[in-house]
Design an enzyme around this catalytic site. Structure first.
Site, short mmCIF file in Angstrom:
data_model
loop_
_atom_site.label_atom_id
_atom_site.label_comp_id
_atom_site.label_asym_id
_atom_site.label_seq_id
_atom_site.Cartn_x
_atom_site.Cartn_y
_atom_site.Cartn_z
N ARG A 147 -10.74 5.45 2.79
CA ARG A 147 -10.93 5.10 4.16
C ARG A 147 -11.70 5.77 5.40
O ARG A 147 -12.01 6.77 5.10
CB ARG A 147 -9.19 5.40 4.31
CG ARG A 147 -8.54 4.78 3.70
CD ARG A 147 -6.68 5.27 4.34
NE ARG A 147 -5.97 4.57 3.71
CZ ARG A 147 -5.00 4.62 2.52
NH1 ARG A 147 -5.74 6.44 2.00
NH2 ARG A 147 -4.17 4.44 2.27
N LYS A 171 -3.92 8.97 3.97
CA LYS A 171 -2.83 8.23 4.75
C LYS A 171 -1.44 8.56 4.98
O LYS A 171 -0.75 9.22 3.60
CB LYS A 171 -2.67 6.60 4.62
CG LYS A 171 -2.09 6.32 5.40
CD LYS A 171 -2.48 4.03 5.16
CE LYS A 171 -2.16 3.84 6.38
NZ LYS A 171 -2.10 1.97 6.25
N HIS A 236 -14.24 -0.83 6.47
CA HIS A 236 -13.41 -1.05 5.91
C HIS A 236 -13.50 -1.93 4.62
O HIS A 236 -12.93 -2.49 3.53
CB HIS A 236 -12.83 -1.40 6.71
CG HIS A 236 -10.72 -1.19 5.45
ND1 HIS A 236 -9.57 -0.44 5.38
CD2 HIS A 236 -10.08 -2.76 5.37
CE1 HIS A 236 -8.83 -0.70 5.15
NE2 HIS A 236 -8.51 -2.12 5.31
N ARG A 239 -14.82 -0.59 1.45
CA ARG A 239 -13.48 -0.29 0.60
C ARG A 239 -13.03 -1.54 0.15
O ARG A 239 -12.51 -1.40 -1.47
CB ARG A 239 -12.30 -0.06 1.91
CG ARG A 239 -10.90 1.20 1.00
CD ARG A 239 -10.44 1.74 2.25
NE ARG A 239 -9.05 1.75 2.21
CZ ARG A 239 -8.79 2.04 0.72
NH1 ARG A 239 -9.34 3.52 0.38
NH2 ARG A 239 -7.36 2.42 0.65
N HIS A 262 -2.75 3.50 -2.47
CA HIS A 262 -1.29 3.01 -1.60
C HIS A 262 -0.53 3.37 -2.26
O HIS A 262 0.24 3.42 -3.61
CB HIS A 262 -1.49 1.30 -2.57
CG HIS A 262 -3.44 0.25 -1.50
ND1 HIS A 262 -3.45 -0.35 -2.25
CD2 HIS A 262 -3.46 0.40 -0.62
CE1 HIS A 262 -5.02 -0.68 -1.79
NE2 HIS A 262 -4.86 -0.41 -0.43
N TYR A 271 -6.24 -7.98 -4.42
CA TYR A 271 -7.69 -7.97 -4.68
C TYR A 271 -7.48 -9.11 -6.05
O TYR A 271 -8.13 -9.68 -6.81
CB TYR A 271 -8.24 -7.25 -4.84
CG TYR A 271 -7.69 -5.65 -3.92
CD1 TYR A 271 -9.28 -5.92 -2.61
CD2 TYR A 271 -7.05 -4.89 -3.40
CE1 TYR A 271 -9.11 -5.05 -1.79
CE2 TYR A 271 -7.49 -4.05 -1.69
CZ TYR A 271 -8.52 -4.03 -1.25
OH TYR A 271 -8.73 -3.41 -0.85
#
Length: 294
Positions: A147, A171, A236, A239, A262, A271
């Site tokens: 990120r 995150k 992003h 990414r 995630h 995806y």
């Protein structure tokens, strides 16, 4: 908002801060959403099922994500009122539940990524520090799927000789291990050689580390120099390219979830929609009835 509502909202937010450890920005967002609910309902704490059923119409012009967020705040607030004895019922089942579809991410194809790397490598061959920095940024964005915040805030000490991975806080403050390729490690190490010995950041900028805004500018400038429309490219997007191209190469979805950091695999599953052409080809090639004549 009525005085009674305001007092109960204050108590609710105090609970969120003390028991759930909610951050200041989260608390402010809850307050805004509850105030919006009070504006539509009159008095939110005493609203009944019929009143809540009318919110769908009252909020029909809002984005589905906004309606979903407001409904979630109200749902949690009503749960608090029930738990604390301020209400004997929970009417939140009547709240609107909009269908929120996660938008497909913008991606670059492999030829476009290769063009960006050719440009970055040609510039880095000059040995100019900024060119070495840009190549290291590109390698880590696309080579590890970091990120933007994770990348710009990397400590210099996180990159160690002969260690093919980084350990970073992502995150939500969660630590994760991020593998880095030999070429990404080499590019980052070459850039680090240009830095002052006493600086703490791998990508310093001003009084602290490089800002996300500056990273965004650097990436778009690299795209423009490679003949790609800058509006199509961001940290992003790179990414997303990392994730999509790994999946196309046969990566397992659970592995991809770990690499991207995630918390929920549902986030990673976006995806599978992006790479639908490969999945159709896979079904046609591997399905047990694929070779059965019609």
């Amino acid at each position: 908002m009525t005085p009674d509502d305001r007092a109960l909202v204050d108590r609710f937010l105090d609970m969120m801060a003390a028991e759930a450890g909610a951050a200041r920005n989260t608390l402010l967002a809850y307050r805004r959403d509850l105030e919006a609910g009070a504006e539509a309902l009159g008095q939110v704490s005493t609203a009944d099922v019929e009143a809540l059923k009318g919110l769908g119409e009252a909020w029909r012009d809002l984005a589905s994500s906004t309606v979903a967020r407001r409904a979630a705040a109200l749902r949690r607030f009503f749960g608090f009122l029930l738990d604390e004895g301020f209400r004997e019922d929970d009417p939140s089942a009547a709240l609107p539940r909009p269908v929120h579809q996660r938008p497909l991410p913008r991606i670059l194809d492999t030829h476009e990524v290769e063009a960006m790397f050719r440009e970055a490598e040609d510039r880095a061959a000059s040995g100019a520090p900024t060119a070495l920095r840009d190549l290291a940024l590109l390698e880590l964005l696309y080579g590890s799927g970091l990120r933007a915040t994770e990348l710009v805030s990397l400590p210099k000490a996180s990159l160690r000789p002969e260690q093919p991975f980084l350990i970073l806080k992502g995150k939500g403050g969660k630590e994760r291990l991020v593998p880095i390729s030999q070429r990404a490690h080499a590019a980052a190490a070459k850039w680090r050689e240009t830095l002052a010995k006493d600086g703490p950041w791998l990508f310093p900028g001003g009084k602290a580390h490089l800002s996300r805004v500056r990273l965004f500018q650097i990436v778009r400038a690299m795209a423009a120099a490679s003949g790609i429309a800058p509006a199509r490219v961001s940290p992003h997007v790179l990414r997303h390219a990392f994730a999509t191209h790994l999946l196309a190469g046969g990566a397992d979805l659970r592995v991809l979830q770990a690499l991207l950091g995630h918390a929920d695999i549902a986030t990673t599953q976006i995806y599978t929609h992006v790479d639908s052409a490969r999945l159709v080809e896979l079904v046609n090639a591997r399905h047990p009835l694929a070779d059965v004549p019609k």
